[in-house]
Write a protein that holds these residues in place. Structure first.
Motif, mmCIF file in Angstrom:
data_model
loop_
_atom_site.group_PDB
_atom_site.id
_atom_site.type_symbol
_atom_site.label_atom_id
_atom_site.label_comp_id
_atom_site.label_asym_id
_atom_site.label_seq_id
_atom_site.Cartn_x
_atom_site.Cartn_y
_atom_site.Cartn_z
ATOM 1 N N GLY A 299 14.145 -14.042 8.748
ATOM 2 C CA GLY A 299 13.985 -12.755 8.091
ATOM 3 C C GLY A 299 12.921 -12.749 7.013
ATOM 4 O O GLY A 299 12.116 -11.820 6.916
ATOM 5 N N GLU A 300 12.882 -13.803 6.185
ATOM 6 C CA GLU A 300 11.915 -13.818 5.086
ATOM 7 C C GLU A 300 10.483 -13.902 5.596
ATOM 8 O O GLU A 300 9.553 -13.326 5.011
ATOM 9 C CB GLU A 300 12.204 -14.964 4.108
ATOM 10 C CG GLU A 300 12.213 -16.349 4.715
ATOM 11 C CD GLU A 300 13.584 -16.829 5.139
ATOM 12 O OE1 GLU A 300 13.846 -18.039 5.006
ATOM 13 O OE2 GLU A 300 14.397 -15.998 5.602
ATOM 14 N N ASP A 301 10.282 -14.607 6.725
ATOM 15 C CA ASP A 301 8.939 -14.691 7.306
ATOM 16 C C ASP A 301 8.526 -13.347 7.900
ATOM 17 O O ASP A 301 7.371 -12.918 7.759
ATOM 18 C CB ASP A 301 8.896 -15.767 8.382
ATOM 19 C CG ASP A 301 9.128 -17.168 7.821
ATOM 20 O OD1 ASP A 301 8.808 -17.386 6.629
ATOM 21 O OD2 ASP A 301 9.617 -18.020 8.565
ATOM 22 N N LEU A 302 9.447 -12.686 8.560
ATOM 23 C CA LEU A 302 9.148 -11.377 9.128
ATOM 24 C C LEU A 302 8.801 -10.376 8.034
ATOM 25 O O LEU A 302 7.868 -9.573 8.174
ATOM 26 C CB LEU A 302 10.345 -10.881 9.946
ATOM 27 C CG LEU A 302 10.620 -11.649 11.233
ATOM 28 C CD1 LEU A 302 12.008 -11.314 11.763
ATOM 29 C CD2 LEU A 302 9.560 -11.340 12.279
ATOM 30 N N ALA A 303 9.543 -10.436 6.918
ATOM 31 C CA ALA A 303 9.247 -9.542 5.802
ATOM 32 C C ALA A 303 7.833 -9.771 5.290
ATOM 33 O O ALA A 303 7.089 -8.815 5.011
ATOM 34 C CB ALA A 303 10.264 -9.754 4.684
ATOM 35 N N ALA A 304 7.423 -11.030 5.173
ATOM 36 C CA ALA A 304 6.075 -11.340 4.703
ATOM 37 C C ALA A 304 5.023 -10.870 5.703
ATOM 38 O O ALA A 304 3.957 -10.369 5.309
ATOM 39 C CB ALA A 304 5.944 -12.839 4.465
ATOM 40 N N ASP A 305 5.310 -11.010 6.991
ATOM 41 C CA ASP A 305 4.353 -10.582 8.009
ATOM 42 C C ASP A 305 4.152 -9.066 7.992
ATOM 43 O O ASP A 305 3.023 -8.572 8.096
ATOM 44 C CB ASP A 305 4.832 -11.023 9.391
ATOM 45 C CG ASP A 305 4.809 -12.531 9.569
ATOM 46 O OD1 ASP A 305 4.094 -13.206 8.804
ATOM 47 O OD2 ASP A 305 5.509 -13.035 10.466
ATOM 48 N N ILE A 306 5.238 -8.327 7.861
ATOM 49 C CA ILE A 306 5.131 -6.861 7.829
ATOM 50 C C ILE A 306 4.436 -6.416 6.551
ATOM 51 O O ILE A 306 3.551 -5.555 6.572
ATOM 52 C CB ILE A 306 6.523 -6.223 7.965
ATOM 53 C CG1 ILE A 306 7.156 -6.596 9.305
ATOM 54 C CG2 ILE A 306 6.425 -4.701 7.838
ATOM 55 C CD1 ILE A 306 8.634 -6.273 9.399
ATOM 56 N N SER B 127 -0.345 -4.430 3.615
ATOM 57 C CA SER B 127 -1.346 -4.726 2.596
ATOM 58 C C SER B 127 -2.757 -4.694 3.179
ATOM 59 O O SER B 127 -3.696 -4.231 2.518
ATOM 60 C CB SER B 127 -1.075 -6.094 1.965
ATOM 61 O OG SER B 127 0.158 -6.091 1.278
ATOM 62 N N TYR B 128 -2.903 -5.191 4.413
ATOM 63 C CA TYR B 128 -4.209 -5.141 5.060
ATOM 64 C C TYR B 128 -4.677 -3.694 5.207
ATOM 65 O O TYR B 128 -5.826 -3.357 4.871
ATOM 66 C CB TYR B 128 -4.157 -5.812 6.436
ATOM 67 C CG TYR B 128 -5.387 -5.510 7.260
ATOM 68 C CD1 TYR B 128 -6.589 -6.156 6.983
ATOM 69 C CD2 TYR B 128 -5.354 -4.551 8.263
ATOM 70 C CE1 TYR B 128 -7.737 -5.852 7.722
ATOM 71 C CE2 TYR B 128 -6.493 -4.248 8.990
ATOM 72 C CZ TYR B 128 -7.680 -4.891 8.709
ATOM 73 O OH TYR B 128 -8.813 -4.579 9.421
ATOM 74 N N LEU B 129 -3.798 -2.817 5.696
ATOM 75 C CA LEU B 129 -4.182 -1.419 5.879
ATOM 76 C C LEU B 129 -4.523 -0.764 4.547
ATOM 77 O O LEU B 129 -5.516 -0.031 4.439
ATOM 78 C CB LEU B 129 -3.049 -0.661 6.569
ATOM 79 C CG LEU B 129 -2.810 -1.026 8.032
ATOM 80 C CD1 LEU B 129 -1.553 -0.344 8.558
ATOM 81 C CD2 LEU B 129 -4.009 -0.644 8.892
ATOM 82 N N LYS B 130 -3.728 -1.038 3.523
ATOM 83 C CA LYS B 130 -4.013 -0.443 2.212
ATOM 84 C C LYS B 130 -5.297 -1.011 1.628
ATOM 85 O O LYS B 130 -6.053 -0.301 0.932
ATOM 86 C CB LYS B 130 -2.821 -0.636 1.283
ATOM 87 C CG LYS B 130 -1.621 0.187 1.746
ATOM 88 C CD LYS B 130 -0.518 0.242 0.724
ATOM 89 C CE LYS B 130 0.563 1.212 1.195
ATOM 90 N NZ LYS B 130 1.666 1.364 0.222
ATOM 91 N N GLY B 131 -5.587 -2.262 1.939
ATOM 92 C CA GLY B 131 -6.844 -2.854 1.509
ATOM 93 C C GLY B 131 -8.048 -2.240 2.190
ATOM 94 O O GLY B 131 -9.175 -2.313 1.679
ATOM 95 N N ARG B 132 -7.825 -1.630 3.340
ATOM 96 C CA ARG B 132 -8.879 -0.911 4.052
ATOM 97 C C ARG B 132 -9.020 0.524 3.541
ATOM 98 O O ARG B 132 -9.785 1.305 4.089
ATOM 99 C CB ARG B 132 -8.562 -0.890 5.547
ATOM 100 C CG ARG B 132 -8.713 -2.230 6.259
ATOM 101 C CD ARG B 132 -10.172 -2.580 6.519
ATOM 102 N NE ARG B 132 -10.847 -1.515 7.227
ATOM 103 C CZ ARG B 132 -10.905 -1.390 8.560
ATOM 104 N NH1 ARG B 132 -10.307 -2.307 9.316
ATOM 105 N NH2 ARG B 132 -11.545 -0.396 9.135
ATOM 106 N N GLY B 133 -8.264 0.891 2.506
ATOM 107 C CA GLY B 133 -8.372 2.224 1.944
ATOM 108 C C GLY B 133 -7.421 3.236 2.525
ATOM 109 O O GLY B 133 -7.531 4.438 2.246
ATOM 110 N N VAL B 134 -6.453 2.781 3.335
ATOM 111 C CA VAL B 134 -5.470 3.691 3.923
ATOM 112 C C VAL B 134 -4.340 3.892 2.910
ATOM 113 O O VAL B 134 -3.657 2.930 2.535
ATOM 114 C CB VAL B 134 -4.907 3.126 5.238
ATOM 115 C CG1 VAL B 134 -3.817 4.028 5.786
ATOM 116 C CG2 VAL B 134 -6.018 2.956 6.263
#
Length: 221
Positions: free
Chosen positions: A95-102, A107-114
């Motif tokens: 569960g903790e790994d899945l939480a980090a992956d999601i 974070s990637y999308l928000k880093g792209r300005g979304v």
């Protein structure tokens, strides 16, 4: 997030790495960007289905990513004949790994300005999309044939019916008529019922009218 020294064979597709490597589809050229979506795969991995959903979202003007949740074992994708093997792979996830992956994908999308990020998932991914809507900063969640009613897919996490009251974003369940546990768990008025369909019905293809319903839901938040 740390970068990995390995990732799935990508067969010529564009893959980026955050917590888990991401399959990425850019919004179509000339289409107004309407936000971002994290697509969470089912037990079979990032199959043609997950990739096709990302393409459909990109055609609608969304930046879409699908994390390879099996990346630590090379990011395998399975077919339906290998369902038992895929389930064993799923059971190895934590569960903790899945939480980090999601969270990494968001974070990637928000880093792209979304600024507005939704999540959409299938079966185990539908459960994870619901979890994300309860615990992470997402604008909306779509859970197609979500698993986890009665018992969560992984130890230490609540079953779907206990998770749903914690959801903090608009949520849409797309559930087969022959999936009574999931239907019973979902809140009234937040479900599209697919007549005659059992759990995993989406693997036979997503009906265009159903896709329009999902797209309209995402477009309204």
């Amino acid at each position: 997030m740390g970068h990995l020294s390995h990732g799935p064979a990508n067969r010529g597709r564009r893959v980026l790495q955050t917590a888990a490597p991401l399959f990425v589809r850019e919004p179509w050229s000339g289409v107004d960007v309407r936000g971002g979506v994290v697509v969470l795969h089912d037990v079979l991995g990032v199959t043609d289905l997950a990739e096709d959903v990302c393409r459909r979202l990109a055609r609608d003007g969304r930046l879409a990513v699908s994390p390879y949740l099996y990346y630590e074992r090379g990011g395998p994708a399975f077919d339906t004949a290998e369902l038992a093997v895929a389930r064993r792979e799923m059971e190895r996830l934590r569960g903790e790994d899945l939480a980090a992956d999601i969270d990494g994908a968001i974070s990637y999308l928000k880093g792209r300005g979304v600024s507005r990020v939704a999540v959409a998932g299938f079966s185990m991914g539908g459960y994870l999309a619901t979890w994300a809507a309860a615990h992470l900063d997402v604008a909306a969640a779509v859970a197609v044939s979500p698993s986890g009613a009665g018992a969560a897919p992984w130890d230490g996490l609540p079953p779907l019916e206990k998770l749903l009251p914690e959801v903090r974003a608009p949520w849409l369940g797309v559930i087969g008529e022959r999936d009574p546990q999931a239907l019973a768990a979902a809140p009234e008025g937040a479900v599209v019922t697919v007549p005659g369909a059992a759990h995993g019905f989406y693997r036979e293809g997503v009906d265009p009218a159903l896709w329009e319903r999902i797209s309209a839901f995402l477009g309204g938040v």
